[in-house]
Design a protein around this motif. Structure first.
Motif, PDB file in Angstrom:
ATOM      1  N   ALA A 300      43.816  35.904  48.932  1.00 41.42           N
ATOM      2  CA  ALA A 300      43.374  36.682  47.943  1.00 41.42           C
ATOM      3  C   ALA A 300      44.198  37.633  47.180  1.00 41.42           C
ATOM      4  O   ALA A 300      44.099  37.759  45.776  1.00 41.42           O
ATOM      5  N   ARG A 301      45.415  38.036  47.564  1.00 41.83           N
ATOM      6  CA  ARG A 301      46.302  38.673  46.993  1.00 41.83           C
ATOM      7  C   ARG A 301      47.197  38.177  45.900  1.00 41.83           C
ATOM      8  O   ARG A 301      47.392  38.482  45.032  1.00 41.83           O
ATOM      9  N   LEU A 302      47.305  36.721  46.228  1.00 38.57           N
ATOM     10  CA  LEU A 302      47.831  35.756  45.282  1.00 38.57           C
ATOM     11  C   LEU A 302      47.167  35.619  44.265  1.00 38.57           C
ATOM     12  O   LEU A 302      47.331  35.528  42.977  1.00 38.57           O
ATOM     13  N   ALA A 303      45.903  35.368  44.189  1.00 39.98           N
ATOM     14  CA  ALA A 303      44.825  35.092  43.370  1.00 39.98           C
ATOM     15  C   ALA A 303      44.817  36.368  42.179  1.00 39.98           C
ATOM     16  O   ALA A 303      44.905  36.403  41.059  1.00 39.98           O
ATOM     17  N   GLN A 304      44.722  37.577  42.753  1.00 39.82           N
ATOM     18  CA  GLN A 304      44.871  38.755  42.050  1.00 39.82           C
ATOM     19  C   GLN A 304      46.050  39.104  41.609  1.00 39.82           C
ATOM     20  O   GLN A 304      45.803  39.149  39.961  1.00 39.82           O
ATOM     21  N   GLU A 305      47.389  38.728  41.784  1.00 38.97           N
ATOM     22  CA  GLU A 305      48.392  38.684  41.126  1.00 38.97           C
ATOM     23  C   GLU A 305      48.516  37.600  39.917  1.00 38.97           C
ATOM     24  O   GLU A 305      48.880  37.970  38.990  1.00 38.97           O
ATOM     25  N   LEU A 306      48.038  36.474  40.251  1.00 35.64           N
ATOM     26  CA  LEU A 306      48.143  35.440  39.058  1.00 35.64           C
ATOM     27  C   LEU A 306      47.030  35.962  37.850  1.00 35.64           C
ATOM     28  O   LEU A 306      47.409  35.673  36.831  1.00 35.64           O
ATOM     29  N   ARG A 307      46.000  36.379  38.401  1.00 35.29           N
ATOM     30  CA  ARG A 307      44.849  36.656  37.327  1.00 35.29           C
ATOM     31  C   ARG A 307      45.586  37.888  36.592  1.00 35.29           C
ATOM     32  O   ARG A 307      45.454  37.990  35.061  1.00 35.29           O
ATOM     33  N   HIS A 308      46.440  38.762  37.006  1.00 36.07           N
ATOM     34  CA  HIS A 308      46.973  40.021  36.175  1.00 36.07           C
ATOM     35  C   HIS A 308      48.266  39.373  35.482  1.00 36.07           C
ATOM     36  O   HIS A 308      48.513  39.577  34.196  1.00 36.07           O
TER      37      HIS A 308
END
Length: 388
Positions: A300-308
């Motif tokens: 979940a954290r990696l997905a948030q970082e990628l979207r940012h």
């Protein structure tokens, strides 16, 4: 004798699958859903009177001895089979040193006299378990984090990314946080740090990580309630693992610098270097593998970082991707590559394995960085390369 019993007698025995990782080794048979054993990549050295890691070597002779002892442990203590009767599927990283590959081939062919060996890179084996034509494999190993794009069964070598963001980086950060909390250097061994990480640590959301960073990593100063601390019991005493240490141990994976070498950065860089018509599909088929991928909250954290990050330069000018999707591996994250090797070995039947007599004649193992194996035989320089 029944007919099916006679057929079973003449059929070739199952090959074994070897995934010799830096910290842990997976070993088992093709066609099975899980390895027969997952053990540390170490053995008891009688001359030095200690457990010795396979990857700790100074020269080729020491590596040869390490591999001989390790394979003896696997063959004759854990699976109890004769190595001469079974072929071997070796699952390895694309960045495995040539010395290690050639020494392993010598041990298998000359010392244990196996009939054939097939080398399979871990990225393609992980993609094989999904059955998807395009997969972005993000592997978090003991030392490095590797990102490989597999497009229709072929790894895109020009886009391959690797950074020292493996489990060792998390262990170093966890040790630093524990030393800070206790006001002294604890000098905890690697196995204790790994156990604390597996039992107590998790990855917070991006918003909470920013709040903790603004509070100096302590929490409370900026109105951030820290996670509950836990007590970890050692043989001689108990150790308090604070909530800040539990949450911030994985932050080295997402820490950015001028070189853009964080885990989300290398994922986006790999996608940007791939063919333009495969980028959206790669972003929609991300597979996290390796022992480090089992950390709660990492996906979940990696997905948030990628979207940012995809909205910021330099990626906003090259990538037009608004969504990132992740696969769930059909096996545990640390066994995904081994499972792909078991499927490949069962489907191939040993047809692509390098035979022992062929290795004895040439004493060479095909390797993609080698000019000899990437140059066509009709090339005028091929004879000079073969003679070297």
């Amino acid at each position: 004798m029944a007919l099916y019993e006679g057929i079973a007698l003449i059929q070739e025995k199952q090959a074994v699958v070897l995934d010799l990782g830096t910290d842990y080794t997976k070993f088992g048979f093709t066609g099975e859903a899980a390895p027969r054993c997952i053990i540390p990549s170490e053995y008891w050295c009688p001359t030095e009177r200690r457990f010795k890691r396979v990857h700790d070597y100074k020269n080729e002779e020491e590596l040869y001895d390490n591999l001989v002892h390790m394979l003896h442990l696997l063959y004759f203590r854990h699976v109890l089979v004769n190595p001469k009767e079974r072929k071997v599927v070796v699952v390895e990283s694309l960045l495995t040193p040539t010395l290690f590959r050639e020494t392993l081939a010598k041990v298998l062919f000359l010392h244990y006299e196996v009939s054939g060996v097939m080398w399979a890179d871990s990225a393609r084996m992980c993609a094989l378990t999904l059955g998807a034509p395009v997969v972005l494999v993000v592997s978090l190993g003991a030392r490095d984090a590797e990102v490989v794009a597999v497009v229709h069964g072929c790894p895109v070598l020009q886009a391959l990314q690797s950074q020292p963001l493996g489990a060792r980086a998390l262990h170093d950060e966890l040790a630093r946080l524990l030393d800070r909390d206790h006001g002294a250097e604890l000098h905890l061994p690697e196995r204790v740090l790994e156990d604390i990480k597996a039992r107590a640590c998790f990855v917070p959301s991006r918003q909470r990580a920013l709040q903790l960073a603004g509070a100096g990593g302590e929490g409370g100063a900026a109105g951030v309630t820290p996670a509950r601390g836990v007590v970890y019991t050692l043989a001689e005493r108990s150790l308090l693992v604070s909530g800040a240490a539990r949450e911030l141990a994985a932050e080295p994976l997402f820490a950015r610098d001028n070189e853009l070498a964080s885990l989300p950065d290398i994922v986006l860089q790999c996608i940007a270097l791939c063919p333009i018509d495969a980028r959206r599909e790669l972003a929609a088929n991300i597979l996290l593998t390796g022992g480090g991928a089992a950390l709660p909250g990492l996906r979940a954290r990696l997905a948030q970082e990628l979207r940012h990050l995809v909205t910021l330069p330099p990626y906003s000018d090259r990538l037009r991707i608004g969504e990132f999707k992740f696969h769930s591996a059909p096996a545990h994250e640390n066994c995904a590559a081994w499972l792909g090797g078991a499927l490949c070995g069962a489907a191939d039947g040993g047809a692509r394995a390098l035979a022992r007599d062929a290795f004895v004649r040439a004493r060479r193992v095909a390797d993609w960085p080698s000019l000899l194996h990437t140059t066509p035989p009709a090339h005028p320089h091929w004879a000079a390369l073969a003679s070297d």
